[in-house]
Design a protein around this motif. Structure first.
Motif, PDB file in Angstrom:
ATOM      1  N   ALA A  14       4.908   7.416   4.589  1.00 23.89           N
ATOM      2  CA  ALA A  14       4.666   5.966   4.516  1.00 23.89           C
ATOM      3  C   ALA A  14       3.652   5.529   5.571  1.00 23.89           C
ATOM      4  CB  ALA A  14       5.980   5.205   4.692  1.00 23.89           C
ATOM      5  N   ALA A  15       3.794   6.036   6.786  1.00 23.44           N
ATOM      6  CA  ALA A  15       2.852   5.674   7.856  1.00 23.44           C
ATOM      7  C   ALA A  15       1.443   6.122   7.498  1.00 23.44           C
ATOM      8  CB  ALA A  15       3.288   6.298   9.177  1.00 23.44           C
TER       9      ALA A  15
ATOM     10  N   GLN B  41      -4.195  -4.394  13.173  1.00 23.49           N
ATOM     11  CA  GLN B  41      -3.026  -4.529  14.047  1.00 23.49           C
ATOM     12  C   GLN B  41      -3.384  -4.211  15.500  1.00 23.49           C
ATOM     13  OE1 GLN B  41      -0.376  -6.004  13.357  1.00 23.49           O
ATOM     14  NE2 GLN B  41       0.982  -5.435  15.041  1.00 23.49           N
ATOM     15  N   LYS B  42      -4.260  -3.235  15.703  1.00 20.75           N
ATOM     16  CA  LYS B  42      -4.684  -2.906  17.073  1.00 20.75           C
ATOM     17  C   LYS B  42      -5.404  -4.084  17.703  1.00 20.75           C
ATOM     18  CE  LYS B  42      -5.229   2.077  16.717  1.00 20.75           C
ATOM     19  NZ  LYS B  42      -6.135   3.157  16.335  1.00 20.75           N
TER      20      LYS B  42
ATOM     21  N   THR C 283       3.322  -6.673  18.377  1.00 23.94           N
ATOM     22  CA  THR C 283       3.092  -8.121  18.303  1.00 23.94           C
ATOM     23  C   THR C 283       4.414  -8.824  17.993  1.00 23.94           C
ATOM     24  OG1 THR C 283       2.382  -7.762  16.005  1.00 23.94           O
ATOM     25  CG2 THR C 283       0.657  -7.971  17.659  1.00 23.94           C
ATOM     26  N   VAL C 284       5.443  -8.467  18.742  1.00 24.41           N
ATOM     27  CA  VAL C 284       6.782  -9.023  18.499  1.00 24.41           C
ATOM     28  C   VAL C 284       6.807 -10.485  18.937  1.00 24.41           C
ATOM     29  CG1 VAL C 284       9.251  -8.736  18.883  1.00 24.41           C
ATOM     30  CG2 VAL C 284       7.738  -6.752  18.994  1.00 24.41           C
TER      31      VAL C 284
ATOM     32  N   ASP D 214      -4.311   7.119  13.744  1.00 27.67           N
ATOM     33  CA  ASP D 214      -4.075   5.792  13.141  1.00 27.67           C
ATOM     34  C   ASP D 214      -2.681   5.717  12.511  1.00 27.67           C
ATOM     35  OD1 ASP D 214      -7.517   5.315  11.993  1.00 27.67           O
ATOM     36  OD2 ASP D 214      -6.521   4.780  13.872  1.00 27.67           O
TER      37      ASP D 214
ATOM     38  N   ASN E 231      10.901  -9.099   7.282  1.00 25.31           N
ATOM     39  CA  ASN E 231      10.455  -7.719   7.083  1.00 25.31           C
ATOM     40  C   ASN E 231      11.011  -7.171   5.761  1.00 25.31           C
ATOM     41  OD1 ASN E 231       9.280  -5.275   7.583  1.00 25.31           O
ATOM     42  ND2 ASN E 231      10.471  -4.790   9.394  1.00 25.31           N
TER      43      ASN E 231
ATOM     44  N   SER F 243      -4.266  -0.433  10.563  1.00 22.68           N
ATOM     45  CA  SER F 243      -4.145  -0.033  11.966  1.00 22.68           C
ATOM     46  C   SER F 243      -5.225  -0.712  12.817  1.00 22.68           C
ATOM     47  CB  SER F 243      -4.236   1.483  12.111  1.00 22.68           C
ATOM     48  OG  SER F 243      -5.425   1.958  11.512  1.00 22.68           O
TER      49      SER F 243
ATOM     50  N   LYS G  40      -8.596  -0.723   7.407  1.00 20.50           N
ATOM     51  CA  LYS G  40      -7.303  -0.131   7.724  1.00 20.50           C
ATOM     52  C   LYS G  40      -6.424  -1.140   8.459  1.00 20.50           C
ATOM     53  CE  LYS G  40      -9.086   3.650   9.596  1.00 20.50           C
ATOM     54  NZ  LYS G  40      -9.185   4.976  10.254  1.00 20.50           N
TER      55      LYS G  40
ATOM     56  N   LEU H  69       0.241   6.671   4.419  1.00 18.70           N
ATOM     57  CA  LEU H  69      -0.241   5.894   3.272  1.00 18.70           C
ATOM     58  C   LEU H  69      -0.687   4.498   3.708  1.00 18.70           C
ATOM     59  CD1 LEU H  69       2.340   6.786   0.466  1.00 18.70           C
ATOM     60  CD2 LEU H  69      -0.008   7.590   0.683  1.00 18.70           C
ATOM     61  N   SER H  70      -0.009   3.944   4.720  1.00 23.32           N
ATOM     62  CA  SER H  70      -0.345   2.572   5.153  1.00 23.32           C
ATOM     63  C   SER H  70      -1.757   2.486   5.720  1.00 23.32           C
ATOM     64  CB  SER H  70       0.670   2.060   6.175  1.00 23.32           C
ATOM     65  OG  SER H  70       0.486   2.695   7.423  1.00 23.32           O
ATOM     66  N   VAL H  71      -2.308   3.621   6.166  1.00 23.72           N
ATOM     67  CA  VAL H  71      -3.691   3.638   6.653  1.00 23.72           C
ATOM     68  C   VAL H  71      -4.602   4.311   5.623  1.00 23.72           C
ATOM     69  CG1 VAL H  71      -3.174   3.456   9.092  1.00 23.72           C
ATOM     70  CG2 VAL H  71      -3.235   5.704   8.046  1.00 23.72           C
ATOM     71  N   ARG H  72      -4.152   4.233   4.371  1.00 23.05           N
ATOM     72  CA  ARG H  72      -4.960   4.664   3.212  1.00 23.05           C
ATOM     73  C   ARG H  72      -5.334   6.152   3.262  1.00 23.05           C
ATOM     74  NH1 ARG H  72      -6.597  -0.344   0.605  1.00 23.05           N
ATOM     75  NH2 ARG H  72      -6.429  -2.092   2.038  1.00 23.05           N
TER      76      ARG H  72
ATOM     77  N   GLN I 150       4.446   3.848  15.043  1.00 21.75           N
ATOM     78  CA  GLN I 150       5.071   3.227  16.219  1.00 21.75           C
ATOM     79  C   GLN I 150       5.226   1.719  16.064  1.00 21.75           C
ATOM     80  OE1 GLN I 150       2.095   4.980  18.896  1.00 21.75           O
ATOM     81  NE2 GLN I 150       3.772   5.796  20.107  1.00 21.75           N
ATOM     82  N   GLN I 151       4.471   1.115  15.146  1.00 17.23           N
ATOM     83  CA  GLN I 151       4.534  -0.325  14.938  1.00 17.23           C
ATOM     84  C   GLN I 151       5.758  -0.759  14.127  1.00 17.23           C
ATOM     85  OE1 GLN I 151       2.263  -2.922  16.044  1.00 17.23           O
ATOM     86  NE2 GLN I 151       1.875  -1.216  17.420  1.00 17.23           N
TER      87      GLN I 151
ATOM     88  N   ILE J 134       0.841  -1.196   0.000  1.00 16.28           N
ATOM     89  CA  ILE J 134       0.000   0.000   0.000  1.00 16.28           C
ATOM     90  C   ILE J 134       0.881   1.253   0.000  1.00 16.28           C
ATOM     91  CG2 ILE J 134      -1.688   1.327   1.356  1.00 16.28           C
ATOM     92  CD1 ILE J 134      -2.775  -1.437   2.324  1.00 16.28           C
ATOM     93  N   ILE J 135       1.948   1.217   0.804  1.00 15.38           N
ATOM     94  CA  ILE J 135       2.868   2.358   0.871  1.00 15.38           C
ATOM     95  C   ILE J 135       3.524   2.599  -0.487  1.00 15.38           C
ATOM     96  CG2 ILE J 135       5.104   3.114   1.817  1.00 15.38           C
ATOM     97  CD1 ILE J 135       4.224   1.697   4.456  1.00 15.38           C
TER      98      ILE J 135
ATOM     99  N   VAL K 277      -2.682  10.808  -0.802  1.00 11.38           N
ATOM    100  CA  VAL K 277      -1.285  11.231  -0.926  1.00 11.38           C
ATOM    101  C   VAL K 277      -1.099  12.694  -0.528  1.00 11.38           C
ATOM    102  CG1 VAL K 277       0.629  11.545  -2.532  1.00 11.38           C
ATOM    103  CG2 VAL K 277      -0.791   9.506  -2.688  1.00 11.38           C
TER     104      VAL K 277
ATOM    105  N   LYS L  19       8.935  -2.178  13.147  1.00 10.68           N
ATOM    106  CA  LYS L  19       9.797  -3.199  13.754  1.00 10.68           C
ATOM    107  C   LYS L  19       9.202  -3.881  14.977  1.00 10.68           C
ATOM    108  CE  LYS L  19      14.303  -2.180  11.914  1.00 10.68           C
ATOM    109  NZ  LYS L  19      15.701  -1.885  12.107  1.00 10.68           N
ATOM    110  N   ILE L  20       7.922  -3.648  15.285  1.00 15.05           N
ATOM    111  CA  ILE L  20       7.314  -4.423  16.377  1.00 15.05           C
ATOM    112  C   ILE L  20       6.059  -5.147  15.900  1.00 15.05           C
ATOM    113  CG2 ILE L  20       8.303  -3.034  18.250  1.00 15.05           C
ATOM    114  CD1 ILE L  20       5.610  -1.637  18.538  1.00 15.05           C
ATOM    115  N   THR L  21       5.992  -5.396  14.594  1.00 19.63           N
ATOM    116  CA  THR L  21       4.860  -6.148  14.047  1.00 19.63           C
ATOM    117  C   THR L  21       5.165  -7.648  14.038  1.00 19.63           C
ATOM    118  OG1 THR L  21       4.238  -4.296  12.638  1.00 19.63           O
ATOM    119  CG2 THR L  21       3.375  -6.418  12.013  1.00 19.63           C
TER     120      THR L  21
ATOM    121  N   TYR M 280      -0.114   5.399  15.190  1.00 22.01           N
ATOM    122  CA  TYR M 280      -0.044   4.026  15.700  1.00 22.01           C
ATOM    123  C   TYR M 280       0.791   3.153  14.769  1.00 22.01           C
ATOM    124  CZ  TYR M 280      -1.462  -0.662  17.054  1.00 22.01           C
ATOM    125  OH  TYR M 280      -1.436  -1.980  17.430  1.00 22.01           O
ATOM    126  N   MET M 281       0.545   3.243  13.466  1.00 18.05           N
ATOM    127  CA  MET M 281       1.320   2.430  12.515  1.00 18.05           C
ATOM    128  C   MET M 281       2.786   2.860  12.486  1.00 18.05           C
ATOM    129  SD  MET M 281      -0.635   0.094  11.507  1.00 18.05           S
ATOM    130  CE  MET M 281       0.325  -0.681  10.215  1.00 18.05           C
TER     131      MET M 281
END
Lengths: 237, 94
Positions: B30-31, A199-200, A108-109, B82, A121, A196, A194, B33-36, B88-89, A35-36, B39, B91-93, B85-86
């Motif tokens: 990028a963050a 993931q939440k 969610t590590v 939103d 990743n 987010s 979304k 865009l990831s939540v749509r 901050q995610q 998406i990015i 642009v 490397k912790i997904t 939040y993404m």
């Protein structure tokens, strides 16, 4: 063991498999990066679909492979020792899941070593076409083998005792049920939800999922041990 | 031209690098865009948040990448929770 009980055990094992989260995490990353990168919705759908198919194919291959190995080594009659070992594996993996499936961090590590997490990743970020995405799906299942091997082995032990037709049904049930959460997330992403929100939800419920997975393994191990090992011992007496 | 601020990476485990506004801007976009987020809106939010982060960096010769991430997420949260939040995610997904 009758067919209904066998399929019930396979279904429970598949449900436990489905509660493991590595493939879902990788799918989330893959979707996010796609998406990015401003790929079209159609391309995001192709990439995620290929990923899900890759996960399904590897799951079926693993289960089939383990079943064939067990059938070759032990035949269609599983010994008490094999059942005991499988139950021991279930207990061990269940406790391991309780203790360290998720790291004690935000997000969610997962337990996997950080270099492997970085690799997944980076691969998710670099995935540009369907074949790479398919390969990523295959890889994500292999990466979690240390946990999913327990439900796979118990399902394989049950499968080898069934007739050929029911074996195919059992494999199909396992593949479909184990992929349910992945398919749900795939549908949610495809329908425009979304990331987010997804993931939440995962972050909020991760410890519950961890407890359910660990408990499920212990319950399955206990039930199988009682019915197959103790049951046959008492029946033999 | 960026600020002359050193960014300490991974608590010193990796070599430091100079702060790059473009990199910060791109990560915020990028963050979003990831939540749509559209642009144009993502670019506008990234510009606003980058400005706030740069203002925070003015009197600091050296900061950690973790600090930058925290401050950026804090400012991003006021524009787009939103996306924050993404952000901050990262490397912790997994």
């Amino acid at each position: 063991m009758d067919v209904a009980s066998s399929l019930a055990i396979i279904t429970l094992a598949a449900l436990i498999h489905s509660s493991f989260q590595l493939s879902v995490s990788v799918l989330t990353l893959l979707s996010g990066h796609s998406i990015i990168a401003k790929h079209s919705q159609a391309k995001v759908a192709r990439l995620t679909t290929s990923f899900v198919i890759g996960v399904g194919v590897m799951t079926i291959l693993l289960l089939s492979f383990v079943s064939i190995v067990l059938l070759d080594t032990m035949g269609s009659k599983t010994s008490d020792i094999a059942w005991s070992m499988a139950c021991g594996l279930l207990f061990g993996v269940g406790i391991a899941v309780w203790l360290f499936y998720y790291r004690r961090e935000k997000g969610t590590v997962l337990w996997i070593p950080r270099p492997i997490a970085s690799y997944l990743n980076n691969r998710a970020k670099a995935t540009k076409d369907s074949s790479e995405s398919f390969g990523l799906g295959l890889t994500s299942v292999i990466s979690e083998l240390i946990f999913i091997i327990a439900p796979i082995i118990i399902s394989a032990l049950v499968l080898v005792q069934l007739d050929a037709g029911w074996q195919l049904v059992g494999i199909g049930i396992y593949a479909v049920v184990s992929m349910l959460p992945l398919v749900i997330v795939w549908v949610l992403i495809g329908s425009g939800h979304k990331l987010s929100d997804i993931q939440k939800w995962r972050e909020t419920n991760k410890y519950f999922m961890q407890f359910v997975a660990g408990s499920g393994l212990l319950i399955l191990g206990f039930y199988t041990y009682v019915t197959e090992v103790i049951g046959s011992t008492i029946g033999g007496i | 031209m960026g600020l002359a601020v050193d960014i300490v990476k991974q608590n010193g485990a990796r070599s430091s690098e100079q702060f790059s506004q473009e990199k910060l801007h791109a990560s915020i976009v990028a963050a979003c865009l990831s939540v749509r987020t559209p642009v144009g809106q993502a670019e506008a939010i990234a510009h606003a948040v980058s400005t706030s982060v740069i203002a925070w960096l003015e009197d600091k010769p050296e900061v950690t990448s973790h600090d930058i991430r925290l401050v950026t997420a804090k400012h991003l949260h006021s524009h787009h929770p939103d996306a924050a939040y993404m952000y901050q995610q990262y490397k912790i997904t997994i």
